[in-house]
Design an enzyme around this catalytic site. Structure first.
Site, mmCIF file in Angstrom:
data_model
loop_
_atom_site.group_PDB
_atom_site.id
_atom_site.type_symbol
_atom_site.label_atom_id
_atom_site.label_comp_id
_atom_site.label_asym_id
_atom_site.label_seq_id
_atom_site.Cartn_x
_atom_site.Cartn_y
_atom_site.Cartn_z
ATOM 1 C CG ASP A 95 1.893 16.718 -10.712
ATOM 2 O OD1 ASP A 95 2.810 16.044 -10.200
ATOM 3 O OD2 ASP A 95 1.863 17.049 -11.912
ATOM 4 C CG ASP A 197 7.421 15.833 -9.857
ATOM 5 O OD1 ASP A 197 7.150 16.085 -11.036
ATOM 6 O OD2 ASP A 197 8.421 16.304 -9.275
ATOM 7 C CD GLU A 253 8.334 12.982 -14.021
ATOM 8 O OE1 GLU A 253 8.771 13.647 -14.962
ATOM 9 O OE2 GLU A 253 8.454 13.350 -12.836
ATOM 10 C CG HIS A 326 4.413 19.544 -17.351
ATOM 11 N ND1 HIS A 326 4.094 18.222 -17.133
ATOM 12 C CD2 HIS A 326 5.295 19.875 -16.383
ATOM 13 C CE1 HIS A 326 4.752 17.784 -16.076
ATOM 14 N NE2 HIS A 326 5.484 18.766 -15.597
ATOM 15 C CG ASP A 327 8.349 17.959 -17.523
ATOM 16 O OD1 ASP A 327 8.270 19.155 -17.176
ATOM 17 O OD2 ASP A 327 8.219 17.000 -16.734
#
Ligand code: GLC
Ligand code: CA
Length: 558
Positions: A95, A197, A253, A326-327
């Site tokens: 990430d 991210d 993302e 995870h979100d």
């Protein structure tokens, strides 16, 4: 392009497997489970952040990009993870969180302490307006203003997320260069690429206008930082200076990205990224307060979204495919049916629907055993700063009652995906022998890896088969997508075509039986089932037949 043929598995380290019983998942814990992941058949692990961090946002607030978080282990552990993964032909995707750092990063500490430090300009500082107020009316993702006042210098700094996540100033070439050097460090270590991210937020409109006022009272700054004026220039530079030197996998993302923008980010000739994560399907049913006021959504909307992306990126770019991360809430709770009767069947149906689309599929940890949302009855059991801030903000300013907010949290909170992975029916789901940092989902006694591995009909083995099929049939990787029955509110049906290979995929998204009718335009002589989530010993005429609730079936047509 190996990443087109790959299946990615996301590990959220804090919740995956705890090797030393301090209640927090760690790198050694991941190493212990590599055989499990290899058995599932995945090619790439996307590792949510393992860098040094004070954990205001569970590692998405980095204080040292070239050190491992103490709770997760050491750099030796990390090197061992890469080596052990590679011997199992698994690549590691890191990430990369470079829209912001932690306020405890030494760049920010120096920037704050000394206006003349070269690091001051690594962040975005602005003078107050004449009346002393913040430079814009923008609201931050985790509540409050996007601007935090710094007494010492009399200026505000920008933070699009929490105030412990100051935004980096990408206009500064020295900052960009430091980021690129850091990326090279990880690539030289052997990581295969990056999940970036909120990477479409790194370029801000330099005029910093106010945004349209929202229900929260803050303005929407989105139009001034999503897909901003220089973002493509920055990504091309990053590609030129870093990515093109390695055979990487990259996915950005990107909240608020549309297909036209995505063509620019992922276009073959553009030299930016391989894929983007868009939010269109996971935002379905968002209401006035976004996900905290969830509304009903229709299958026709979901199909329109996927079809727009499938058709839009055909030939030009490449899709990423995901139900959860995870979100997001758990896939089955969000898009399927978590009831005892339909949990497994709808989980397999969702897997079929997604893995047969064109693009690179992403599996979020626990999805392969059909984990579901958690329903803690007190806000005290939640750990996610977004959830906690929203709960307090919306219940104190009267936008929602505590009951309404808790109900929304049960549906959409990020902690639904963050409770520990279920390895067995032992205490704490076999995740730890200590006290987990967030309580386990009480349903671990029935939903867990040990049980899934002991049952040949489990969701786990179904995922394993889907992954294997991708390796055997190029039509799954390359076939052109065509939607059938766009107006049907129960069935999602489509074909994939590649040379003389053709697949027909039919998924029932409803808890009722559904009638399928093959459109006249689809001509074929014979059909064979490639994979199905039900074992129905009946002859069917493809021209018209009834599907069971949540049934999914894929035919090869000849
Ligand atoms: C991304 C991450 C999320 C994080 C946010 C800020 O959306 O996936 O977990 O809170 O960025 O870094
Ligand atoms: Ca641990």
């Amino acid at each position: 392009m190996w990443w087109k043929e790959s299946v990615v598995y996301q590990v959220y380290p804090r919740s995956f497997n705890d090797s030393n019983n301090d209640g927090i998942g760690d790198i050694k814990g991941i190493i212990e489970k590599l055989d499990y992941l290899a058995f599932l058949g995945i090619d790439v692990i996307w590792l949510s952040p393992v860098y040094q961090s004070p954990n205001d946002d569970n590692g998405y607030d980095i204080s040292d990009y070239q050190a491992i978080m103490d709770e997760f282990g050491t750099m030796e552990d990390f090197d061992q993870l890469i080596a052990e993964a590679n011997t199992r032909e698994i690549n590691i995707m890191m990430d990369l969180v470079v829209n912001h750092t932690s306020d405890e990063h030494h760049w920010f500490i120096e920037a704050k302490n000394n206006r003349n430090s070269p690091y001051r300009d690594y962040y975005i500082w602005k003078d107050p307006l004449p009346d002393g107020s913040a430079p814009t009316n923008w609201g931050a993702a985790f509540g409050g203003s996007t601007w935090e006042y710094d007494e010492k210098s009399g200026q505000y700094y920008l933070h699009l997320f929490s105030k412990k996540q100051p935004d980096l100033n990408w206009e500064n070439p020295a900052l960009r260069n430091d980021i690129y050097q850091m990326m090279l460090y990880w690539l030289d270590k052997g990581v295969a690429g990056f999940r970036m991210d909120v990477i479409n937020m790194i370029s801000k409109d330099p005029s910093y206008p106010d945004g349209v006022e929202q229900a929260t009272g803050y303005g929407d700054g989105g139009p001034y930082y999503f897909n901003g004026p220089r973002v493509h220039e920055y990504l091309q530079e990053m590609n030129q200076k870093v990515l093109r030197k390695y055979n990487t996998i990259t996915v950005g993302e990107m909240p608020a990205v549309n297909v036209e923008e995505a063509k620019l980010y992922t276009g073959k000739e553009r030299n930016e990224l391989n894929m983007v994560f868009h939010f269109d399907h996971v935002s379905l049913g968002d209401g006035k307060l976004g996900k905290w006021t969830p509304q009903e959504w229709k299958l026709t909307e979901l199909k329109a979204i996927f079809s727009r992306w499938q058709e839009g990126l055909e030939n030009e770019g490449w899709n990423s495919l995901y139900w959860s991360n995870h979100d997001q809430p758990r896939a089955i709770s969000r898009f399927g049916n978590p009831s005892r009767q339909y949990r497994e069947r709808s989980g397999k149906m969702l897997a079929t629907c997604l893995h047969m689309l064109k693009g690179t599929p992403y599996i979020y940890q626990g999805e392969e055993i059909g984990m579901t949302n958690v329903q803690f009855d007190s806000i005290d059991n939640y750990r996610d700063l977004e959830t906690i801030h929203a709960y307090h903000d919306y219940t104190t300013n009267g936008l929602l009652t505590k009951e309404e907010m808790l109900e929304a949290i049960h549906k959409r909170s990020r902690d639904n995906a963050r409770t520990p992975m279920h390895w067995s029916d032992e205490p704490e789901a076999g995740f730890t022998n200590g006290v987990p940092w967030i309580p386990v989902n009480p349903n671990y006694k029935t939903i867990n890896v040990r049980r899934a591995l002991a049952d040949k009909e489990s969701i786990f083995y179904y995922y394993q088969r889907l992954i294997n099929l991708r390796k055997k049939y190029s039509v799954i990787v390359h076939g052109k997508y065509q939607l059938l029955l766009p107006d049907d509110e129960q069935l999602y049906a489509y074909t994939r075509t590649w040379n003389d290979e053709r697949l027909l995929v039919i998924c029932n998204f409803s808890d009722q039986t559904a009638m399928f009718q093959l459109p006249d335009t689809i001509k074929h002589q014979t059909e064979k089932i490639l994979i199905a989530n039900m074992d129905l010993d009946i002859e069917r005429d493809l021209k018209a037949f009834t599907l069971q609730p949540y049934e999914a079936v894929v035919y090869i047509l000849n």
